[in-house]
Design a protein around this motif. Structure first.
Motif, mmCIF file in Angstrom:
data_model
loop_
_atom_site.group_PDB
_atom_site.id
_atom_site.type_symbol
_atom_site.label_atom_id
_atom_site.label_comp_id
_atom_site.label_asym_id
_atom_site.label_seq_id
_atom_site.Cartn_x
_atom_site.Cartn_y
_atom_site.Cartn_z
ATOM 1 N N PRO A 1 77.318 38.376 8.022
ATOM 2 C CA PRO A 1 77.085 37.699 9.297
ATOM 3 C C PRO A 1 76.460 38.616 10.331
ATOM 4 N N GLN B 1 71.054 37.436 4.099
ATOM 5 C CA GLN B 1 71.132 36.102 3.502
ATOM 6 C C GLN B 1 71.777 36.179 2.121
ATOM 7 N N VAL B 2 71.290 37.111 1.309
ATOM 8 C CA VAL B 2 71.769 37.177 -0.069
ATOM 9 C C VAL B 2 73.254 37.536 -0.123
ATOM 10 N N PRO C 1 80.126 29.517 4.648
ATOM 11 C CA PRO C 1 78.811 28.955 4.362
ATOM 12 C C PRO C 1 77.927 29.940 3.602
ATOM 13 N N ILE C 2 77.453 29.531 2.426
ATOM 14 C CA ILE C 2 76.522 30.347 1.634
ATOM 15 C C ILE C 2 75.387 29.431 1.214
ATOM 16 N N ALA D 1 80.443 32.400 13.476
ATOM 17 C CA ALA D 1 79.247 31.663 13.095
ATOM 18 C C ALA D 1 78.605 32.266 11.864
ATOM 19 N N GLN D 2 78.141 31.430 10.948
ATOM 20 C CA GLN D 2 77.474 31.831 9.710
ATOM 21 C C GLN D 2 78.349 32.666 8.789
ATOM 22 N N ASP D 3 79.618 32.827 9.114
ATOM 23 C CA ASP D 3 80.458 33.687 8.292
ATOM 24 C C ASP D 3 81.672 32.943 7.758
ATOM 25 N N ALA E 1 77.608 32.699 -7.823
ATOM 26 C CA ALA E 1 78.002 34.076 -8.154
ATOM 27 C C ALA E 1 79.314 34.423 -7.466
ATOM 28 N N ASN E 2 79.497 33.954 -6.253
ATOM 29 C CA ASN E 2 80.735 34.212 -5.521
ATOM 30 C C ASN E 2 81.934 33.529 -6.165
ATOM 31 N N ILE F 1 70.509 39.844 -5.814
ATOM 32 C CA ILE F 1 71.156 38.883 -6.714
ATOM 33 C C ILE F 1 71.519 39.554 -8.033
ATOM 34 N N ALA G 1 81.204 39.924 -3.789
ATOM 35 C CA ALA G 1 79.837 39.402 -3.829
ATOM 36 C C ALA G 1 79.324 39.067 -2.446
ATOM 37 N N SER G 2 80.210 38.904 -1.498
ATOM 38 C CA SER G 2 79.751 38.513 -0.173
ATOM 39 C C SER G 2 80.832 38.810 0.847
ATOM 40 N N GLN H 1 85.452 35.471 -5.562
ATOM 41 C CA GLN H 1 85.480 35.509 -4.091
ATOM 42 C C GLN H 1 85.846 34.145 -3.518
ATOM 43 N N SER I 1 82.713 35.504 -9.360
ATOM 44 C CA SER I 1 83.336 36.811 -9.142
ATOM 45 C C SER I 1 84.721 36.661 -8.532
ATOM 46 N N ILE J 1 74.613 41.572 -7.528
ATOM 47 C CA ILE J 1 75.797 40.709 -7.448
ATOM 48 C C ILE J 1 76.227 40.283 -8.850
ATOM 49 N N LEU J 2 75.226 39.886 -9.649
ATOM 50 C CA LEU J 2 75.556 39.436 -11.004
ATOM 51 C C LEU J 2 76.200 40.561 -11.808
ATOM 52 N N LYS K 1 70.721 37.111 9.723
ATOM 53 C CA LYS K 1 71.198 35.819 9.254
ATOM 54 C C LYS K 1 71.290 34.839 10.429
ATOM 55 N N VAL L 1 73.768 32.288 -5.173
ATOM 56 C CA VAL L 1 74.721 33.237 -4.594
ATOM 57 C C VAL L 1 76.097 32.577 -4.471
ATOM 58 N N THR M 1 75.395 37.230 2.275
ATOM 59 C CA THR M 1 76.150 36.455 3.275
ATOM 60 C C THR M 1 76.837 37.381 4.265
#
Lengths: 510, 313
Positions: free
Chosen positions: B264, B259-260, A223-224, A196-198, A232-233, B149, B164-165, A238, A236, B152-153, B268, A229, B262
């Motif tokens: 889990p 949140q930023v 999910p983001i 979940a959420q990942d 950005a992913n 953020i 980044a996540s 991702q 990068s 990440i940038l 969040k 963000v 991501t």
């Protein structure tokens, strides 16, 4: 004279060099990583209620039919279909050699099971969509017939969405209402895991009927919620693909040219829902009092300006439930130009030169900006618009109770115009927040469902448009663009207006 | 001792009952009908009615509370209304992630905050002191999500050094785990480091002017021994108490950071569930968190009890 030394080592390195960067990339290219704007809800086609869930389903669950980029109905699990003369039976030929992810066979009996499951599972969100389907006949293993209680031409579009998704009857029977935790369908990818959420991970289904069109071993949906963000992913590396890029980011992405983008006009719309006759608020609301006031309101709006300010031009201005480019756009009701003088005159005629009302808006940034711009634009004609921001959940409740005068509300849209129209403007329909109710319109709405010929339907839609638009229960503003951004190596992206990413035909160049 | 423990545990039960009622009651104050939100865009009346029954929303508040508590007592926190996943499973999935993040952040805060505080106290008035103070001010005033953020940038988009996540379990791949966690842990630990630095500095300043430090210096001990052995040890006690308090801040601060980036984790999970009105998840998660706090408090009290002989009388 010195002889050149043997160049064995450099030669070996040179020979190996191309392999070095390729090795990890080749391994990576097998996985498609998709960034979603939300975490989907339950992954059971009967129970699912979110837009974002449909993106995952498009990799997981095949449907009887599909739509193409021009909104035509095209075959998927059904290879062809035929209506009976009285339009009350739809017979479909089914694709042979299709199996579900648990190896079970897909046939007419499976279709019957699925349609009945959609109709009968407690809490099914598909029941309404399939309401006119009275029974399902298994003609032979490769032929199925849907018998309708009344002609219902939008059925094809329903079968091209969740109501047409087929799950394995065996797995569904075993799992009962817990099916959504581990769905078993017949799409190109099978469900592997969900955190979940990942992430939601799907894995290639080797026995897929159209496996030649599938070029990934795995799809991972992440999910983001934050658009910055998410981007950005993607930047990068991702992610390979993201949906719903922020309109304000598009210009920069286009200028940089490091990513590819897609923009598709949505099938939904953004608009202002006006309370005409629902609850006590309608009795006191100045907007509900006189159609001339609503006309003045519309005339004081500059839709193109709205699109520019609110959406950074990433939308198409429109005044109907379908976009101006749609085949069913009613040309007899063209988009009016902004006309402040005429708006003022109308208000004077109606005896309310300075009408004042409250515009309720959810707290999303688009909706907030719409409210502000509308407030400024209509002020010139003499309107005094007060803005009330409420959380989305609250605004829904207010809409339902008729506790509003006007409300900023969007709709994600359906492939068939019926899905943008019937529930909103039919008397006593679930999404009719405006209280608009007209016997003649209702008759026309029913008629539009009984016609199959697009040209004939279009004529009826034009009549409906002429009636509804005169009353302006919803002031349609614009149709947003689905904005996608992706790795330039990703090819085969199809721009289908429902905003769902189709994984078939996608591949990653090395 | 035994009597004290019994008393403490006896108060635990009403506290938990009170907390559970509070969670349940507060949630009812959230605007909007959860069934309507969960019903999604189509607002199908049949679906809304079904959800209302399933969630017992059509029954009086005390009955609904009884349903929930009954489930909790049987060890069943319910299932997510949105995704059908069992809440207990979600909790076990997310808890270790947030704990790891909090501990890493705390470690970073300690490694940065305490030495910076010492340096700044010992070198009071020097550029080192000013630098440390500027750092502390920056750390306290930079919002988590913004710093996140920016990082990440810089580190993911521009330099491509760090992901980044996402989250990888340390048992799966420790390197990937640390690569994914370093930025969020820094963002989260940064503010705590600033607090720790300020407190270390003032505690050290106080201790450094104490008599025994002067005595130690007079004995001819090296400055290093004086600072690290005599002063720091005495300054550390209040800092540790403060650090423990900050751990709580860490868990709540994790919400935005998760949140930023991501990640889990628990934060969040709560945020997403509140927005989706996934009540059973919110209730379950808050109850677990509250119970953990209460238990930790009890353990802390017991520890004090064991450490401080005066309490034992």
């Amino acid at each position: 004279m010195t002889r050149p030394k043997p160049t064995f080592l450099p030669a070996l390195l040179l020979a190996l060099a191309p392999l070095l960067p390729l090795a990890p990339m080749a391994a990576q290219a097998q996985t498609l990583r998709v960034g979603l704007a939300e975490d989907p809800d339950v992954l059971d086609p009967s129970l699912a209620r979110s837009f974002v869930g449909r993106i995952v389903f498009s990799g997981l669950c095949d449907k009887l039919l599909d739509i193409d980029d021009k909104l035509n109905i095209v075959p998927q699990l059904a290879t062809s279909y035929e209506w009976s003369a009285d339009s009350k039976a739809l017979t479909m030929k089914l694709r042979p050699g299709v199996t579900f992810h648990d190896g079970e066979k897909f046939d007419a009996a499976a279709v019957k099971f699925n349609i009945e499951r959609h109709k009968n599972l407690p809490g099914s969100a598909r029941r309404g969509e399939l309401a006119p389907v009275a029974s399902v006949d298994v003609v032979d293993p490769a032929t199925v017939r849907l018998n309708l209680s009344a002609p219902f031409s939008p059925l094809l579009a329903q079968l091209a969405d969740r109501a047409g998704m087929m799950v394995s009857p065996k797995a569904a029977q075993v799992a009962g209402d817990k099916f959504g935790i581990k769905p078993v369908c017949s799409g190109p990818f099978k469900f592997t895991e969900r955190i979940a959420q990942d992430r939601i991970v799907l894995e290639r289904y080797p026995q897929y009927w159209n496996k030649d069109a599938i070029h990934f071993d795995k799809v991972i949906y992440t999910p983001i919620p934050d658009a910055t963000v998410r981007l950005a992913n993607l930047r990068s590396g991702q992610l390979d693909f993201i949906e719903r890029v922020a309109p304000s980011d598009m210009e920069k992405i286009l200028a940089e040219k490091k990513l590819k983008t897609s923009r598709i006009t949505e099938i939904g719309y953004q608009g202002i829902t006006v309370n005409l006759a629902k609850g006590d608020k309608a009795k006191t609301s100045v907007l509900a009092r006189d159609p001339r006031i609503r006309e003045a309101f519309e005339l004081s709006l500059d839709r193109q300006g709205l699109v520019q300010v609110v959406m950074d031009n990433e939308a198409t201005a429109g005044n109907q439930w379908v976009a101006p480019g749609n085949a069913y756009y009613a040309k007899n009701v063209p988009m009016p130009k902004r006309d402040i003088a005429r708006a003022k005159a109308l208000l004077k005629e109606a005896g309310v030169p300075n009408p004042s009302f409250t515009l309720v808006t959810p707290t999303t940034s688009d909706a907030q900006r719409i409210a502000l711009v509308v407030q400024a634009m209509t002020r010139e004609a003499g309107f005094d618009v007060k803005i009330q921001s409420t959380e989305f959940a609250t605004s829904l409740n207010m809409a339902d109770k008729g506790d509003f005068e006007a409300l900023v509300l969007s709709w994600s849209g359906r492939a068939d115009p019926d899905g943008n129209l019937f529930s909103f403007h039919g008397c006593k329909q679930p999404l009719n927040y405006t209280g608009y109710c007209d016997a003649e319109t209702d008759k026309l709405l029913d008629q539009s469902r009984s016609l199959r010929e697009p040209a004939e339907r279009k004529k009826v839609f034009e009549q409906i448009a002429a009636r509804v638009m005169k009353e302006r229960p919803i002031v349609y503003l614009y149709h947003r663009n689905w904005l996608w951004a992706y790795n330039p190596k990703l090819t085969g992206i199809r721009n289908i207006p429902d905003g769902l990413l189709r994984v078939s035909g996608l591949s990653m160049a090395p | 001792m035994f009597e004290y423990l019994v008393k403490r545990i006896a108060t635990l039960v009403p506290t938990l009952i009170f907390v559970s009622m509070l969670i349940f009651g507060l949630q009812q104050l959230l605007p909007g009908d959860p069934a309507k939100i969960l019903a999604g865009e189509d607002q199908d009346p049949a679906v809304i009615a079904y959800l209302r029954t399933k969630l017992h929303l059509d029954e009086p508040l005390p009955v609904r509370y009884a349903y929930w508590v009954g489930g909790v007592l049987r060890g069943d926190l319910g299932e997510s209304i949105r995704s059908q996943q069992p809440v207990t499973e979600l909790v076990w999935q997310k808890l270790p992630v947030t704990l790891e993040l909090a501990l890493l952040a705390f470690a970073i805060a300690l490694v940065i905050g305490i030495p910076a505080g010492i340096v700044s106290a010992v070198g009071r008035g020097t550029p080192w002191d000013y630098a440390a103070n500027v750092f502390a001010l920056w750390g306290l005033s930079t919002p988590n999500f913004w710093l996140g953020i920016l990082m990440i940038l810089l580190f993911s988009v521009q330099l491509g050094w760090l992901p980044a996540s996402g989250y990888v379990s340390p048992f799966e791949d420790l390197g990937a785990n640390l690569a994914a966690m370093i930025m969020p842990a820094f963002v989260l630990g940064n503010a705590i480091a600033a607090v720790l630095m300020r407190h270390t500095r003032s505690a050290m300043l106080q201790v450094l002017s104490a008599d025994y430090v002067r005595t130690a210096r007079a004995k001819g001990l090296s400055e290093r021994t004086v600072v690290l052995k005599h002063a720091l040890r005495n300054a550390l006690t209040p800092i540790i108490t403060l650090g423990a308090l900050e751990l709580g801040t860490l868990l709540s601060g994790a919400v935005l950071t998760e949140q930023v980036f991501t990640i889990p984790g628990f934060g969040k999970l709560i945020v997403d569930s509140v927005f989706n009105r996934d009540y059973s998840v919110v209730q379950g998660v808050v109850l677990v968190t509250a119970s953990a706090y209460i238990l930790l408090n009890l353990l802390a009290d017991m520890a004090y009890f064991l450490v401080n002989p005066r309490l034992r009388r």
